[in-house]
Motif scaffolding. Structure first.
Motif, PDB file in Angstrom:
ATOM      1  N   MET A  29       6.996  -5.126   3.040  1.00  0.00           N
ATOM      2  CA  MET A  29       5.709  -4.740   2.476  1.00  0.00           C
ATOM      3  C   MET A  29       4.994  -3.698   3.331  1.00  0.00           C
ATOM      4  O   MET A  29       4.234  -2.884   2.808  1.00  0.00           O
ATOM      5  N   ARG A  30       5.226  -3.717   4.640  1.00  0.00           N
ATOM      6  CA  ARG A  30       4.682  -2.628   5.460  1.00  0.00           C
ATOM      7  C   ARG A  30       5.299  -1.299   5.042  1.00  0.00           C
ATOM      8  O   ARG A  30       4.604  -0.285   4.922  1.00  0.00           O
ATOM      9  N   PHE A  32       6.545  -0.623   2.124  1.00  0.00           N
ATOM     10  CA  PHE A  32       6.027  -0.330   0.790  1.00  0.00           C
ATOM     11  C   PHE A  32       4.669   0.362   0.859  1.00  0.00           C
ATOM     12  O   PHE A  32       4.463   1.437   0.273  1.00  0.00           O
ATOM     13  N   HIS A  33       3.717  -0.256   1.576  1.00  0.00           N
ATOM     14  CA  HIS A  33       2.358   0.285   1.601  1.00  0.00           C
ATOM     15  C   HIS A  33       2.278   1.624   2.332  1.00  0.00           C
ATOM     16  O   HIS A  33       1.582   2.544   1.888  1.00  0.00           O
ATOM     17  N   LEU A  34       2.997   1.743   3.436  1.00  0.00           N
ATOM     18  CA  LEU A  34       2.954   3.003   4.168  1.00  0.00           C
ATOM     19  C   LEU A  34       3.688   4.116   3.413  1.00  0.00           C
ATOM     20  O   LEU A  34       3.290   5.287   3.488  1.00  0.00           O
ATOM     21  N   ALA A  35       4.738   3.757   2.665  1.00  0.00           N
ATOM     22  CA  ALA A  35       5.473   4.759   1.886  1.00  0.00           C
ATOM     23  C   ALA A  35       4.594   5.337   0.783  1.00  0.00           C
ATOM     24  O   ALA A  35       4.549   6.553   0.585  1.00  0.00           O
ATOM     25  N   PHE A 211       4.465   2.114  12.656  1.00  0.00           N
ATOM     26  CA  PHE A 211       4.233   0.771  12.133  1.00  0.00           C
ATOM     27  C   PHE A 211       5.257   0.305  11.101  1.00  0.00           C
ATOM     28  O   PHE A 211       5.144  -0.801  10.587  1.00  0.00           O
ATOM     29  N   ALA A 212       6.249   1.138  10.787  1.00  0.00           N
ATOM     30  CA  ALA A 212       7.226   0.759   9.756  1.00  0.00           C
ATOM     31  C   ALA A 212       8.635   0.818  10.315  1.00  0.00           C
ATOM     32  O   ALA A 212       8.870   1.320  11.410  1.00  0.00           O
ATOM     33  N   GLN A 213       9.579   0.274   9.545  1.00  0.00           N
ATOM     34  CA  GLN A 213      10.996   0.361   9.890  1.00  0.00           C
ATOM     35  C   GLN A 213      11.790   0.737   8.650  1.00  0.00           C
ATOM     36  O   GLN A 213      11.361   0.512   7.523  1.00  0.00           O
TER      37      GLN A 213
END
Length: 458
Positions: A29-30, A32-35, A211-213
Motif C-alpha cells: 500500500m505504500r 500504491f499511494h506513492l505511485a 519510503f517505498a520498495q
C-alpha cells in the motif's frame, strides 16, 4: 494466506490479494499511494499549460504543434520506459523520470520565454516526457498485487493519478488569477504558476525513493540477484519477447483509442467550451476539469469490472468487458460531436461529456486488467508498448481532427468516435493458450510455466 507483518492477504509470491485503500503500513500500500501521487504530479505538469492559453499570446498553429509535440514526447518516453522497469525496478525508474523532467521544466521556465512559440513548444515537450511515469506506475502495481486484485490496483492507481489533469484545468487559472490579484506582474505570475508542478514532482519523487520498495520482498537492487533479469543478453531477450507478442500490439491499439482519446480531449475540451459557449478561461477550465475528475471513479470501476468478470468468466470476461465498454464510449463520443446539430444546452453537453469520459476511462482500466497476463518476463515492455499506444492514438487523432481548420471541433470529436469503434474490433483476436479468448476456450490446461512467462503464439 495472511501476511502477519503487513496484515494483508497475500499469495505465494507475497503479492497482495486485496486493496486496502486506507492503509499505509504494508509495502504494497505504500507503493500504491506513492505511485499514484507521483504520477498525479506528472499529470499536473503535462496539462498545466493548456488552461493558461488565453493569457499566453500564442497562435492556434503553435498550440496545435505543441500539442502534437507533447504527445510525441509521451509516446517516446513511455516506449523507452519499459526496459528500465524490467532491469532497474519501477521505484528508481519512476523517481528518475519525475526528478529529471522537473529539473528540465525549471530550466526552461527560468531561462526561456515560455510565452514565445519556441519556449512554449519546448515546455510542452519536457512536461510530456514526465508521463513515462505511467509505465512505472502500472508495472509497480502488477508486481505488488496478485491476479485477483491487479486489475483494480492498476485502475485505481492510474485513475487517481489521472485526476492531475483535472486538477491542472481547475487550479492553474485560479492560481494565476490569485497572483495577479496580489500584485504580481503577468510574466512573473505565469512563471511561478508553471513552476508549481515541478515542486510537486520533486517532493513525490523523493518520497518514492526513500519510503517505498519495488517488490513485496524488497528492492530490485537486492532481489535481482535471485532472478535472471541481468546481463546484456537477457536485456535483448526481454525486448524481443515483448515486441514479438502480438497481444501487446493489439492492446496498444486499443489503448490508443481509449486513453489516447482521453489525452486528446484533455488538450481540447477547454477550447471546446470556450468556442461553443463563449466562456472565460476560469469557467471553461472548471467545466473541462469534469472530464478528468471522472477518473476518481471511472477507471477504478473499469479495473474492478475486469477482476469481477475474470472471477466469473476468466480471460473471456475481461476481454468482453473491455470491448463492450470501449464501444459504448465510442458511441458517446459520436453523440457529443453531434450535439450542436440540435442546439443542445450547456447542461446536456456536460452530461454527455461526463458519460463519455466515464466509459473511455473505464476502458483504460479494463485494458490494464489484461496487460499483466500478456508476459511475465517482459511486463515492462508490454506496459510500455500499451502506454505509448495511448500517446500514438492521441497524436493521430490530434493531427487528423484537431490541427488546422479542416474540421470544426464538433466534427473532429464525431470522427474520433468513429475511429474508436473501428479500432476496438481487434480485441476479438486476442487469445491466450492457457486462458482463452473472447470466443475460444483455453487450449492448455496446465498452469505451470517453467521460465516465468506465458507461452507465446508464433
Amino acid at each position: 494466506m495472511l501476511d502477519y507483518d503487513s496484515n494483508m492477504l497475500v499469495d505465494s509470491d507475497r503479492r497482495a490479494m486485496e486493496l486496502q485503500l486506507l492503509s499505509f503500513s504494508s509495502p504494497h500500500m505504500r507503493a500504491f499511494h506513492l505511485a499514484w501521487l507521483s504520477l498525479f504530479s506528472c499529470f499536473i505538469s503535462a496539462f498545466s499549460v493548456p488552461p493558461l492559453l488565453p493569457v499566453m499570446n500564442v497562435t492556434e498553429a503553435t498550440v496545435a504543434t505543441a500539442s502534437v509535440v507533447s504527445l510525441f514526447a509521451i509516446f517516446i518516453s513511455r516506449l523507452i520506459m519499459g526496459p528500465p522497469c524490467d532491469l532497474l525496478g519501477p521505484r528508481v525508474a519512476s523517481a528518475f523520470v519525475s526528478l529529471s523532467t522537473a529539473v528540465l521544466s525549471v530550466l526552461v521556465v527560468l531561462f526561456g520565454d515560455v510565452a514565445s512559440p519556441c519556449g512554449f513548444i519546448i515546455l510542452r515537450f519536457v512536461s510530456g516526457l514526465s508521463l513515462a511515469n505511467f509505465v512505472a506506475n502500472q508495472y509497480w502495481m502488477s508486481s505488488m498485487f496478485a491476479p485477483s486484485a491487479v486489475g483494480l490496483a492498476n485502475a485505481v492507481s492510474a485513475g487517481w493519478a489521472n485526476m492531475g489533469s483535472a486538477f491542472a484545468q481547475l487550479v492553474m487559472p485560479l492560481a494565476y488569477s490569485c497572483l495577479l490579484h496580489v500584485g504580481v506582474v503577468h510574466t512573473m505570475a505565469l512563471r511561478l504558476v508553471i513552476l508549481l508542478p515541478a515542486g510537486l514532482q520533486t517532493a513525490s519523487a523523493m518520497a518514492v525513493l526513500f519510503f517505498a520498495q519495488d517488490l513485496p520482498e524488497g528492492n530490485f537492487s537486492v532481489t535481482k540477484k535471485k532472478t535472471k533479469r541481468t546481463g546484456t543478453e537477457n536485456f535483448w531477450k526481454i525486448i524481443k519477447d515483448g515486441i514479438g507478442n502480438y497481444r501487446g500490439w493489439i492492446l496498444a491499439l486499443t489503448y490508443g483509442y481509449c486513453s489516447g482519446v482521453e489525452l486528446t480531449m484533455e488538450n481540447n475540451v477547454a477550447v471546446y467550451f470556450r468556442q461553443k459557449f463563449n466562456m472565460g478561461m476560469e469557467t471553461a477550465g472548471a467545466l473541462a476539469s469534469c472530464f478528468g475528475m471522472m477518473n476518481v471513479i471511472s477507471r477504478p470501476i473499469g479495473g474492478m469490472a475486469s477482476d469481477v468478470m475474470s472471477d466469473s468468466f476468466g480471460m473471456r470476461g475481461r476481454l468482453w468487458a473491455l470491448w463492450l465498454v470501449q464501444s459504448v464510449g465510442a458511441v458517446m463520443c459520436l453523440l457529443l460531436g453531434r450535439m450542436s446539430d440540435g442546439g443542445a444546452s450547456l447542461g446536456l453537453d456536460v452530461m454527455v461529456l461526463v458519460v463519455f469520459a466515464f466509459f473511455i476511462q473505464a476502458a483504460s482500466g479494463l485494458t490494464f486488467g489484461v496487460v499483466p497476463f500478456v508476459s511475465k518476463r517482459s511486463l515492462g515492455v508490454i506496459s510500455g508498448m500499451t502506454g505509448s499506444g495511448g500517446a500514438v492514438g492521441a497524436i493521430v487523432t490530434q493531427l487528423l481532427f484537431f490541427s488546422g481548420s479542416r474540421f470544426s471541433i464538433d466534427t473532429g470529436i464525431s470522427l474520433m468516435g468513429l475511429m474508436m469503434l473501428i479500432c476496438t474490433i481487434p480485441i476479438t483476436f486476442i487469445y491466450f493458450p492457457k486462458l482463452g479468448g473472447m470466443f475460444c476456450a483455453p487450449l492448455i490446461s496446465d498452469e505451470s510455466d517453467d521460465d516465468g512467462d506465458y507461452e507465446l503464439l508464433k
